[in-house]
Scaffold this motif. Structure first.
Motif, PDB file in Angstrom:
ATOM      1  N   GLY A   1       0.783  -1.225   0.000  1.00 13.79           N
ATOM      2  CA  GLY A   1       0.000   0.000   0.000  1.00 13.79           C
ATOM      3  C   GLY A   1       0.817   1.278   0.000  1.00 13.79           C
ATOM      4  N   VAL A   2       2.105   1.181  -0.267  1.00 13.50           N
ATOM      5  CA  VAL A   2       2.968   2.360  -0.310  1.00 13.50           C
ATOM      6  C   VAL A   2       3.565   2.446  -1.707  1.00 13.50           C
ATOM      7  N   GLY A   3       3.184   3.462  -2.470  1.00 16.16           N
ATOM      8  CA  GLY A   3       3.691   3.602  -3.830  1.00 16.16           C
ATOM      9  C   GLY A   3       3.281   2.413  -4.693  1.00 16.16           C
ATOM     10  N   ASP A   4       3.948   2.284  -5.834  1.00 10.34           N
ATOM     11  CA  ASP A   4       3.676   1.158  -6.727  1.00 10.34           C
ATOM     12  C   ASP A   4       4.432  -0.085  -6.275  1.00 10.34           C
ATOM     13  N   GLU A   5       5.596   0.142  -5.674  1.00 14.62           N
ATOM     14  CA  GLU A   5       6.458  -0.946  -5.214  1.00 14.62           C
ATOM     15  C   GLU A   5       7.372  -0.341  -4.147  1.00 14.62           C
ATOM     16  N   THR A   6       7.375  -0.922  -2.954  1.00 14.92           N
ATOM     17  CA  THR A   6       8.172  -0.368  -1.859  1.00 14.92           C
ATOM     18  C   THR A   6       8.766  -1.492  -1.028  1.00 14.92           C
ATOM     19  N   TYR A   7      10.036  -1.295  -0.644  1.00 18.18           N
ATOM     20  CA  TYR A   7      10.746  -2.275   0.175  1.00 18.18           C
ATOM     21  C   TYR A   7      11.464  -1.546   1.301  1.00 18.18           C
ATOM     22  N   ALA A   8      11.652  -2.275   2.405  1.00 20.85           N
ATOM     23  CA  ALA A   8      12.404  -1.735   3.533  1.00 20.85           C
ATOM     24  C   ALA A   8      13.484  -2.728   3.927  1.00 20.85           C
ATOM     25  N   SER A   9      14.670  -2.203   4.214  1.00 22.00           N
ATOM     26  CA  SER A   9      15.755  -3.019   4.760  1.00 22.00           C
ATOM     27  C   SER A   9      15.992  -2.515   6.186  1.00 22.00           C
ATOM     28  N   LEU A  10      17.049  -2.978   6.810  1.00 23.33           N
ATOM     29  CA  LEU A  10      17.357  -2.525   8.162  1.00 23.33           C
ATOM     30  C   LEU A  10      17.801  -1.070   8.209  1.00 23.33           C
ATOM     31  N   GLU A  11      18.285  -0.553   7.067  1.00 20.05           N
ATOM     32  CA  GLU A  11      18.818   0.810   7.074  1.00 20.05           C
ATOM     33  C   GLU A  11      18.218   1.742   6.032  1.00 20.05           C
ATOM     34  N   ALA A  12      17.311   1.235   5.190  1.00 19.35           N
ATOM     35  CA  ALA A  12      16.801   2.074   4.104  1.00 19.35           C
ATOM     36  C   ALA A  12      15.420   1.632   3.655  1.00 19.35           C
ATOM     37  N   VAL A  13      14.766   2.540   2.915  1.00 18.74           N
ATOM     38  CA  VAL A  13      13.516   2.216   2.227  1.00 18.74           C
ATOM     39  C   VAL A  13      13.686   2.575   0.763  1.00 18.74           C
ATOM     40  N   PHE A  14      12.978   1.841  -0.086  1.00 17.81           N
ATOM     41  CA  PHE A  14      13.042   2.013  -1.539  1.00 17.81           C
ATOM     42  C   PHE A  14      11.608   2.133  -2.033  1.00 17.81           C
ATOM     43  N   VAL A  15      11.277   3.254  -2.645  1.00 18.45           N
ATOM     44  CA  VAL A  15       9.908   3.532  -3.067  1.00 18.45           C
ATOM     45  C   VAL A  15       9.888   3.785  -4.565  1.00 18.45           C
ATOM     46  N   SER A  16       8.964   3.109  -5.261  1.00 24.12           N
ATOM     47  CA  SER A  16       8.743   3.366  -6.680  1.00 24.12           C
ATOM     48  C   SER A  16       7.309   3.842  -6.866  1.00 24.12           C
ATOM     49  N   HIS A  17       7.172   4.932  -7.601  1.00 23.08           N
ATOM     50  CA  HIS A  17       5.846   5.455  -7.916  1.00 23.08           C
ATOM     51  C   HIS A  17       5.912   6.099  -9.296  1.00 23.08           C
ATOM     52  N   SER A  18       5.026   5.694 -10.177  1.00 23.31           N
ATOM     53  CA  SER A  18       4.963   6.226 -11.547  1.00 23.31           C
ATOM     54  C   SER A  18       6.307   6.125 -12.251  1.00 23.31           C
ATOM     55  N   GLY A  19       7.019   5.012 -12.034  1.00 23.55           N
ATOM     56  CA  GLY A  19       8.289   4.783 -12.709  1.00 23.55           C
ATOM     57  C   GLY A  19       9.483   5.486 -12.098  1.00 23.55           C
ATOM     58  N   GLN A  20       9.278   6.237 -11.030  1.00 20.91           N
ATOM     59  CA  GLN A  20      10.355   6.973 -10.369  1.00 20.91           C
ATOM     60  C   GLN A  20      10.763   6.249  -9.089  1.00 20.91           C
ATOM     61  N   TRP A  21      12.051   5.923  -8.945  1.00 19.03           N
ATOM     62  CA  TRP A  21      12.571   5.285  -7.739  1.00 19.03           C
ATOM     63  C   TRP A  21      13.188   6.323  -6.818  1.00 19.03           C
ATOM     64  N   VAL A  22      12.947   6.145  -5.516  1.00 20.94           N
ATOM     65  CA  VAL A  22      13.541   6.981  -4.474  1.00 20.94           C
ATOM     66  C   VAL A  22      13.975   6.052  -3.356  1.00 20.94           C
ATOM     67  N   SER A  23      15.147   6.309  -2.803  1.00 24.76           N
ATOM     68  CA  SER A  23      15.560   5.575  -1.609  1.00 24.76           C
ATOM     69  C   SER A  23      15.953   6.573  -0.526  1.00 24.76           C
ATOM     70  N   VAL A  24      15.693   6.171   0.700  1.00 27.10           N
ATOM     71  CA  VAL A  24      16.084   6.964   1.859  1.00 27.10           C
ATOM     72  C   VAL A  24      16.882   6.033   2.759  1.00 27.10           C
ATOM     73  N   ARG A  25      18.116   6.429   3.027  1.00 28.02           N
ATOM     74  CA  ARG A  25      19.013   5.618   3.850  1.00 28.02           C
ATOM     75  C   ARG A  25      19.278   6.342   5.162  1.00 28.02           C
ATOM     76  N   LEU A  26      19.228   5.585   6.252  1.00 30.44           N
ATOM     77  CA  LEU A  26      19.487   6.124   7.580  1.00 30.44           C
ATOM     78  C   LEU A  26      20.733   5.480   8.158  1.00 30.44           C
ATOM     79  N   VAL A  27      21.658   6.319   8.616  1.00 33.68           N
ATOM     80  CA  VAL A  27      22.878   5.836   9.265  1.00 33.68           C
ATOM     81  C   VAL A  27      22.827   6.297  10.719  1.00 33.68           C
ATOM     82  N   ARG A  28      22.816   5.335  11.629  1.00 26.67           N
ATOM     83  CA  ARG A  28      22.846   5.619  13.069  1.00 26.67           C
ATOM     84  C   ARG A  28      23.605   4.508  13.762  1.00 26.67           C
TER      85      ARG A  28
END
Length: 167
Positions: A118-145
């Motif tokens: 239910g998030v974007g067209d395709e979305t994945y989460a790892s231990l340190e990042a999320v990957f979101v695809s919507h309308s053919g556009q990919w975005v990732s957000v990485r967290l370092v802590r």
């Protein structure tokens, strides 16, 4: 004999067709020489997404759990870093091919990727990042802590929903 050869050469110079003028590089279509065919319209540039607009400083600070320095945008990335006085924290936003490549590398390395329904067209989460695809556009957000990555799960999922709504 030489005079006849010279006369023939000079007479032949005017009979050759001249090459059409060449427009300078970057010339507008109206400045292009006429060739008899209609020029094709220029291709529209791909839509660009400002990575720093996808995750604001305030949102990056909420994700990192600490104050962060101002955004540093570089091409299709935006990075918020923790101050040198600490604690260690960084939020990186990637847009486009870089985001997709990051996801591909995570897959190649065998890192766990949980789908987020239910998030974007395709979305994945790892231990340190999320990957979101919507309308053919990919975005990732990485967290370092320097913390237990399990603590980051809910904040990363929240930022994925925020980013999906802004793409």
């Amino acid at each position: 004999m030489l005079a006849a050869l010279l006369a023939a050469t000079v007479a032949g110079c005017g009979s050759e067709q001249e090459d059409p003028p060449v427009a300078p590089v970057g010339a507008a279509p109206s400045e292009q020489p006429a060739t008899g065919a209609e020029p094709s319209p220029p291709a529209a540039p791909p839509a660009t997404v400002d990575p720093c607009a996808l995750v604001t400083r305030k949102e990056a600070e909420q994700l990192a759990g600490t104050k962060l320095d101002a955004a540093v945008p570089v091409r299709e990335t935006c990075t918020y870093t923790g101050p040198v006085t600490g604690p260690t924290a960084q939020v990186e936003v990637f847009v486009g091919d870089g985001a997709k490549k990051f996801l591909d590398i995570e897959r190649e390395l065998g890192h766990e990727l949980r789908p987020l329904a239910g998030v974007g067209d395709e979305t994945y989460a790892s231990l340190e990042a999320v990957f979101v695809s919507h309308s053919g556009q990919w975005v990732s957000v990485r967290l370092v802590r320097l913390n237990d990555p399990a603590e980051n799960r809910a904040p990363l999922e929240r930022i994925a929903r925020t980013v999906a709504g802004r793409i």
